[in-house]
Design a protein around this motif. Structure first.
Motif, mmCIF file in Angstrom:
data_model
loop_
_atom_site.group_PDB
_atom_site.id
_atom_site.type_symbol
_atom_site.label_atom_id
_atom_site.label_comp_id
_atom_site.label_asym_id
_atom_site.label_seq_id
_atom_site.Cartn_x
_atom_site.Cartn_y
_atom_site.Cartn_z
ATOM 1 N N ASP A 140 0.819 -1.223 0.000
ATOM 2 C CA ASP A 140 0.000 0.000 0.000
ATOM 3 C C ASP A 140 0.846 1.263 0.000
ATOM 4 N N LEU A 141 1.930 1.241 -0.749
ATOM 5 C CA LEU A 141 2.798 2.405 -0.912
ATOM 6 C C LEU A 141 3.072 2.608 -2.392
ATOM 7 N N SER A 142 2.931 3.833 -2.876
ATOM 8 C CA SER A 142 3.158 4.121 -4.279
ATOM 9 C C SER A 142 4.571 3.731 -4.704
ATOM 10 N N MET A 143 4.660 2.848 -5.699
ATOM 11 C CA MET A 143 5.972 2.463 -6.218
ATOM 12 C C MET A 143 6.671 3.648 -6.856
ATOM 13 N N GLU A 144 5.896 4.508 -7.500
ATOM 14 C CA GLU A 144 6.473 5.686 -8.138
ATOM 15 C C GLU A 144 7.166 6.582 -7.116
ATOM 16 N N LYS A 145 6.543 6.766 -5.952
ATOM 17 C CA LYS A 145 7.110 7.628 -4.910
ATOM 18 C C LYS A 145 8.332 7.000 -4.245
ATOM 19 N N ASN A 146 8.472 5.673 -4.356
ATOM 20 C CA ASN A 146 9.582 4.964 -3.714
ATOM 21 C C ASN A 146 10.548 4.360 -4.729
ATOM 22 N N ALA A 147 10.484 4.840 -5.982
ATOM 23 C CA ALA A 147 11.211 4.193 -7.077
ATOM 24 C C ALA A 147 12.717 4.110 -6.835
ATOM 25 N N ALA A 148 13.332 5.210 -6.430
ATOM 26 C CA ALA A 148 14.791 5.220 -6.260
ATOM 27 C C ALA A 148 15.229 4.262 -5.170
ATOM 28 N N ASP A 149 14.502 4.255 -4.053
ATOM 29 C CA ASP A 149 14.879 3.366 -2.952
ATOM 30 C C ASP A 149 14.557 1.912 -3.263
ATOM 31 N N LEU A 150 13.509 1.673 -4.032
ATOM 32 C CA LEU A 150 13.219 0.298 -4.460
ATOM 33 C C LEU A 150 14.379 -0.245 -5.278
ATOM 34 N N MET A 151 14.882 0.546 -6.223
ATOM 35 C CA MET A 151 16.011 0.088 -7.031
ATOM 36 C C MET A 151 17.256 -0.095 -6.173
ATOM 37 N N ARG A 152 17.474 0.795 -5.217
ATOM 38 C CA ARG A 152 18.618 0.666 -4.312
ATOM 39 C C ARG A 152 18.576 -0.671 -3.569
ATOM 40 N N LEU A 153 17.414 -1.042 -3.094
ATOM 41 C CA LEU A 153 17.267 -2.280 -2.324
ATOM 42 C C LEU A 153 17.398 -3.510 -3.214
ATOM 43 N N LEU A 154 16.830 -3.436 -4.408
ATOM 44 C CA LEU A 154 16.965 -4.558 -5.347
ATOM 45 C C LEU A 154 18.430 -4.755 -5.753
ATOM 46 N N GLU A 155 19.111 -3.661 -6.006
ATOM 47 C CA GLU A 155 20.511 -3.753 -6.409
ATOM 48 C C GLU A 155 21.409 -4.202 -5.270
ATOM 49 N N ALA A 156 20.940 -4.014 -4.033
ATOM 50 C CA ALA A 156 21.694 -4.516 -2.877
ATOM 51 C C ALA A 156 21.514 -6.022 -2.690
ATOM 52 N N GLY A 157 20.598 -6.612 -3.464
ATOM 53 C CA GLY A 157 20.408 -8.062 -3.408
ATOM 54 C C GLY A 157 19.180 -8.513 -2.645
ATOM 55 N N ALA A 158 18.324 -7.573 -2.255
ATOM 56 C CA ALA A 158 17.106 -7.953 -1.544
ATOM 57 C C ALA A 158 16.062 -8.487 -2.523
#
Length: 319
Positions: free
Chosen positions: A56-74
Motif C-alpha cells: 500500500d505504498l506508491s511504487m512511483e514515490k519509492n522508485a529510487a529506494d526500491l532500485m537501491r534495495l533490489l541492487e543490494a540483493g534484496a
C-alpha cells in the motif's frame, strides 16, 4: 537473512499485512508510520538475501529506494493500487499492482491468497471507503447485517487511526495496531475478544467525528465543499475519515478537508465525488507534496497562501 515488512499505517496497509502474516507467519521487522508517510523505503537498509514485503505504498514515490534495495540483493514482494510509474524489470521484484478504482491493496492480497482471510479484506475495503465493493463482497460472503456493520466500523476505525501530522497524534502506533490485529484469524475475533483496543478506537473515532461534523464549510458550492479544521490533534486525526463520511453523505460533491500542519502549511485530504471517483490525484499532483489515487488523495504540506489556488483547481476540474 532478515524479513522486513513495510506497510502504510492505514486500514488497507494493516489488513493487507494481517492477511499475509496469518497465511505465512514471520518474525519480521516492521516499518510503517502515519498514513501520509509514504516514502517508507528510504528508511530501509537491506543486504543480499533479505526479504522485503511492501504494501500500500506508491511504487512511483519509492522508485529510487526500491532500485537501491533490489541492487543490494534484496528480494521484494510489492503489492499496491496507486500509480506505480515504470515498474522495474528485475529478477528480485515480484510486483502485484492494480490501479482499478474498485480495488485496494488488501483486495489484491485477498486474490493472491485465494480468499484465505477474506473477512480482513472486506474490513479493509470498508476502511478504504470502497463501500459499494465491500457491500457486494459482504453479500457474497453471506454476512448478516450485524456482521457487516461490525467489520465496516472496524475498517473505518483502523483507517481513522492512521491520520495525523505525526505519530503522536494517533491513538495507536500502526505497528502496534497491526500486532493487535494479527493475533486474530478474523476481524470478528478481534472485535469481540480484544474489547479494550476496539473500544479505544471506537471512542476516539466517534468523539472526533462529532467534533468534525460541527465545523461549517469555509467554502461551499453545489460541486465542492472545503472544511477548515482547527489546530488540534483530534482535527488532524479525523481529517481523512471526515472526508469519507462527507463524500458518502454528499455523493455528487467533491471535498477538501484542511487541517493545520505547522505555522505555514496545511495538511489536506481530497475526496472526489462518489458519483465520479476520479481527479483527486490529478488535483493533488499540481502541488509539490501532493499525491494519491483517483478517488482520494492528499497534500502533505500546502502553503497556506495557496489554499485558494487549490479551490480554483478543484472548481475547474469538477465544474
Amino acid at each position: 537473512m532478515r524479513f522486513i515488512d513495510v506497510f502504510n499505517g492505514d486500514a488497507d496497509g494493516i489488513c493487507a499485512l494481517v492477511q499475509l502474516r496469518l497465511a505465512e507467519p514471520r518474525n519480521s521487522e516492521l516499518v510503517t508510520g502515519i498514513k501520509r508517510d509514504i516514502n517508507l523505503l528510504k528508511k530501509v537498509q537491506a543486504d543480499v538475501g533479505d526479504k522485503l514485503t511492501v504494501l500500500d505504498l506508491s511504487m512511483e514515490k519509492n522508485a529510487a529506494d526500491l532500485m537501491r534495495l533490489l541492487e543490494a540483493g534484496a528480494e521484494v514482494f510489492y503489492a499496491d493500487h496507486h500509480q506505480p510509474g515504470e515498474i522495474p524489470q528485475h529478477a528480485g521484484l515480484s510486483a502485484h499492482i492494480d490501479m482499478a478504482a474498485t480495488t485496494c491493496t488488501s483486495l489484491i492480497i485477498d486474490k493472491y491468497l485465494n480468499g484465505q482471510f477474506h473477512q480482513w479484506a472486506i474490513t479493509a475495503a470498508y476502511g478504504d471507503n470502497l463501500t459499494a465493493v465491500a457491500e457486494q463482497l459482504a453479500d457474497e460472503a453471506g454476512m448478516t447485517f450485524e456482521q457487516r456493520e461490525e467489520v465496516k466500523s472496524l475498517g473505518v476505525y483502523l483507517n481513522y487511526n492512521g491520520y495525523g501530522a505525526n505519530i503522536d497524534d494517533l491513538i495507536f502506533h500502526p505497528a502496534e495496531l497491526f500486532k493487535q490485529c494479527v493475533a486474530y484469524a478474523s476481524p470478528f475475533d478481534f472485535i469481540h475478544e480484544n474489547r479494550a483496543a476496539y473500544e479505544k478506537l471506537s471512542t476516539g473515532y466517534n468523539d472526533d467525528m462529532r467534533a468534525g461534523l460541527t465545523i461549517a464549510p469555509k467554502y461551499q458550492t453545489e460541486k465542492l465543499a472545503v472544511i477548515c479544521l482547527p489546530d488540534e490533534k483530534w482535527a488532524r486525526r479525523v481529517s481523512g475519515v471526515l472526508g469519507n463520511e462527507l463524500a458518502n453523505q454528499f455523493p455528487d460533491r467533491a471535498h477538501a478537508i484542511v487541517s493545520v500542519k505547522d505555522a505555514d502549511h496545511y495538511l489536506v485530504s481530497l475526496r472526489a465525488p462518489n458519483s465520479n471517483r476520479s481527479g483527486a490525484d490529478e488535483i493533488a499532483g499540481q502541488f509539490p507534496t501532493g499525491g494519491g489515487r483517483k478517488a482520494a488523495a492528499g497534500i502533505n504540506a500546502l502553503p497556506m497562501q495557496q489554499l485558494y489556488k487549490l479551490i480554483e483547481a478543484m472548481e475547474k476540474h469538477y465544474a
